[in-house]
Design an enzyme around this catalytic site. Structure first.
Site, PDB file in Angstrom:
ATOM      1  N   PRO A 223       0.726  -1.106  -0.028  1.00 43.81           N
ATOM      2  CA  PRO A 223      -0.061  -0.175  -0.033  1.00 43.81           C
ATOM      3  C   PRO A 223       0.751   1.275  -0.001  1.00 43.81           C
ATOM      4  O   PRO A 223       1.763   1.427   0.702  1.00 43.81           O
ATOM      5  CB  PRO A 223      -0.853  -0.086   1.223  1.00 43.81           C
ATOM      6  CG  PRO A 223      -0.856  -1.459   1.616  1.00 43.81           C
ATOM      7  CD  PRO A 223       0.491  -2.332   1.162  1.00 43.81           C
ATOM      8  N   ASN A 224       0.246   2.118  -0.914  1.00 44.19           N
ATOM      9  CA  ASN A 224       0.710   3.387  -0.922  1.00 44.19           C
ATOM     10  C   ASN A 224       2.156   3.719  -1.724  1.00 44.19           C
ATOM     11  O   ASN A 224       2.614   4.854  -1.672  1.00 44.19           O
ATOM     12  CB  ASN A 224       0.888   4.263   0.493  1.00 44.19           C
ATOM     13  CG  ASN A 224      -0.366   4.198   0.970  1.00 44.19           C
ATOM     14  OD1 ASN A 224      -1.443   4.804   0.369  1.00 44.19           O
ATOM     15  ND2 ASN A 224      -0.415   3.933   2.641  1.00 44.19           N
TER      16      ASN A 224
ATOM     17  N   ARG B 182       5.288  11.077  -2.276  1.00 45.69           N
ATOM     18  CA  ARG B 182       4.754  11.073  -0.844  1.00 45.69           C
ATOM     19  C   ARG B 182       6.014  11.070  -0.174  1.00 45.69           C
ATOM     20  O   ARG B 182       6.997  10.480   0.048  1.00 45.69           O
ATOM     21  CB  ARG B 182       4.238   9.602  -0.641  1.00 45.69           C
ATOM     22  CG  ARG B 182       4.046   9.263   0.717  1.00 45.69           C
ATOM     23  CD  ARG B 182       3.719   7.761   0.565  1.00 45.69           C
ATOM     24  NE  ARG B 182       3.540   7.266   2.138  1.00 45.69           N
ATOM     25  CZ  ARG B 182       3.491   6.036   2.642  1.00 45.69           C
ATOM     26  NH1 ARG B 182       4.142   5.288   1.869  1.00 45.69           N
ATOM     27  NH2 ARG B 182       3.321   5.703   4.080  1.00 45.69           N
TER      28      ARG B 182
ATOM     29  N   TYR C 141      10.791   9.163   2.027  1.00 48.82           N
ATOM     30  CA  TYR C 141      10.848   7.970   1.166  1.00 48.82           C
ATOM     31  C   TYR C 141      11.672   8.408  -0.150  1.00 48.82           C
ATOM     32  O   TYR C 141      11.826   7.507  -0.938  1.00 48.82           O
ATOM     33  CB  TYR C 141       9.378   7.514   0.790  1.00 48.82           C
ATOM     34  CG  TYR C 141       8.606   7.152   2.000  1.00 48.82           C
ATOM     35  CD1 TYR C 141       9.053   5.852   2.635  1.00 48.82           C
ATOM     36  CD2 TYR C 141       7.342   7.775   2.670  1.00 48.82           C
ATOM     37  CE1 TYR C 141       8.231   5.427   3.481  1.00 48.82           C
ATOM     38  CE2 TYR C 141       7.084   7.413   3.487  1.00 48.82           C
ATOM     39  CZ  TYR C 141       7.009   6.370   4.149  1.00 48.82           C
ATOM     40  OH  TYR C 141       6.420   5.858   5.289  1.00 48.82           O
TER      41      TYR C 141
ATOM     42  N   ASN D 171       8.347  -5.115  -0.697  1.00 54.58           N
ATOM     43  CA  ASN D 171       8.230  -3.967   0.464  1.00 54.58           C
ATOM     44  C   ASN D 171       6.721  -3.960   0.580  1.00 54.58           C
ATOM     45  O   ASN D 171       6.030  -3.662  -0.145  1.00 54.58           O
ATOM     46  CB  ASN D 171       8.586  -2.536  -0.344  1.00 54.58           C
ATOM     47  CG  ASN D 171       8.452  -1.641   0.429  1.00 54.58           C
ATOM     48  OD1 ASN D 171       7.777  -1.559   1.594  1.00 54.58           O
ATOM     49  ND2 ASN D 171       9.110  -0.451   0.354  1.00 54.58           N
TER      50      ASN D 171
ATOM     51  N   ALA E 121       2.575  -0.533   4.547  1.00 52.21           N
ATOM     52  CA  ALA E 121       1.950  -0.489   5.863  1.00 52.21           C
ATOM     53  C   ALA E 121       1.592  -2.187   6.146  1.00 52.21           C
ATOM     54  O   ALA E 121       1.531  -2.243   7.694  1.00 52.21           O
ATOM     55  CB  ALA E 121       0.742   0.370   6.039  1.00 52.21           C
TER      56      ALA E 121
ATOM     57  N   GLU F  59      12.868  -8.841   2.585  1.00 43.75           N
ATOM     58  CA  GLU F  59      12.012  -7.816   2.914  1.00 43.75           C
ATOM     59  C   GLU F  59      12.735  -6.368   2.719  1.00 43.75           C
ATOM     60  O   GLU F  59      13.853  -6.363   3.213  1.00 43.75           O
ATOM     61  CB  GLU F  59      11.677  -7.954   4.443  1.00 43.75           C
ATOM     62  CG  GLU F  59      10.618  -6.793   5.022  1.00 43.75           C
ATOM     63  CD  GLU F  59      10.353  -6.836   6.373  1.00 43.75           C
ATOM     64  OE1 GLU F  59       9.688  -5.938   7.067  1.00 43.75           O
ATOM     65  OE2 GLU F  59      10.730  -7.955   6.965  1.00 43.75           O
TER      66      GLU F  59
ATOM     67  N   HIS G   1      12.657  -2.223   2.964  1.00 42.63           N
ATOM     68  CA  HIS G   1      12.057  -0.537   3.386  1.00 42.63           C
ATOM     69  C   HIS G   1      13.111   0.460   3.062  1.00 42.63           C
ATOM     70  O   HIS G   1      14.015   0.409   3.079  1.00 42.63           O
ATOM     71  CB  HIS G   1      11.881  -0.767   4.695  1.00 42.63           C
ATOM     72  CG  HIS G   1      10.947  -1.908   5.251  1.00 42.63           C
ATOM     73  ND1 HIS G   1       9.652  -1.815   5.239  1.00 42.63           N
ATOM     74  CD2 HIS G   1      11.171  -2.985   6.066  1.00 42.63           C
ATOM     75  CE1 HIS G   1       9.016  -2.729   5.418  1.00 42.63           C
ATOM     76  NE2 HIS G   1       9.906  -3.488   6.089  1.00 42.63           N
TER      77      HIS G   1
ATOM     78  N   ARG H 154      12.096   4.866  13.324  1.00 46.24           N
ATOM     79  CA  ARG H 154      10.893   5.867  13.313  1.00 46.24           C
ATOM     80  C   ARG H 154       9.837   5.557  14.407  1.00 46.24           C
ATOM     81  O   ARG H 154      10.304   5.170  15.419  1.00 46.24           O
ATOM     82  CB  ARG H 154      10.164   5.201  11.770  1.00 46.24           C
ATOM     83  CG  ARG H 154      11.144   5.799  10.662  1.00 46.24           C
ATOM     84  CD  ARG H 154      10.747   5.603   9.153  1.00 46.24           C
ATOM     85  NE  ARG H 154       9.431   6.333   9.138  1.00 46.24           N
ATOM     86  CZ  ARG H 154       8.474   6.320   8.125  1.00 46.24           C
ATOM     87  NH1 ARG H 154       8.531   5.239   7.385  1.00 46.24           N
ATOM     88  NH2 ARG H 154       7.228   6.982   8.322  1.00 46.24           N
TER      89      ARG H 154
END
Length: 148
Positions: free
Chosen positions: A10-11, A18, A23, A75, A78, A99, A101, A108
């Site tokens: 998502p996103n 964004r 990012y 990735n 969320a 994985e 990111h 964070r």
């Protein structure tokens, strides 16, 4: 030649616009193009898929297994912190994955520090920005070459 799936959650379709301070300014299309180039360079085929819907990500993992996909670069966005269902799809298909990111999730918010994927991933790349995808593709190629 092995087939590798680049799966984005998502996103991530909003990359480039964004929260660029978090990012970066690379778009998902530019990340996918560079990842495809690395896959070709290492003798593999890359298929890319992004969805904002958890069920579509799960269905894509199921289809990847049926298509003889050998490795996944993921990735989860969320879904990292919420999706036991996507985790179960990866475990159920026994597809090895890395994985990725863009940001360092450990630096964070507290809720971003828990991943439902890290403990079952071949590896985790976090905080290297868009380069993390290229690093993940190179690591996937090494994994495939070793047959592990």
């Amino acid at each position: 030649m092995a087939r590798v799936l680049l799966l984005n959650g998502p996103n991530l379709n909003l990359l480039g616009s964004r929260e660029p301070a978090v990012y970066g300014t690379d778009t998902l299309a530019s990340i996918e193009a560079r990842a495809a180039a690395v896959a070709r360079e290492t003798g593999h085929e890359l298929q890319a898929f992004q969805s904002n819907a958890e069920h579509e990500l799960i269905e894509r993992v199921h289809r990847a297994k049926a298509e003889q996909t050998a490795f996944v670069v993921l990735n989860p966005g969320a879904c990292t912190h919420t999706s036991i269902a996507l985790r179960d799809a990866l475990l159920g298909t026994a597809l090895p994955f890395i994985e990725v990111h863009l940001s360092n999730t450990q630096a964070r918010e507290e809720f971003r520090r828990r991943s439902y994927f890290s403990d079952v991933a071949v590896g985790v790349i976090s905080g290297l920005g868009a380069y993390g995808y290229e690093a993940a593709l190179r690591a996937a190629a090494l994994h495939l070459a070793r047959g592990t």
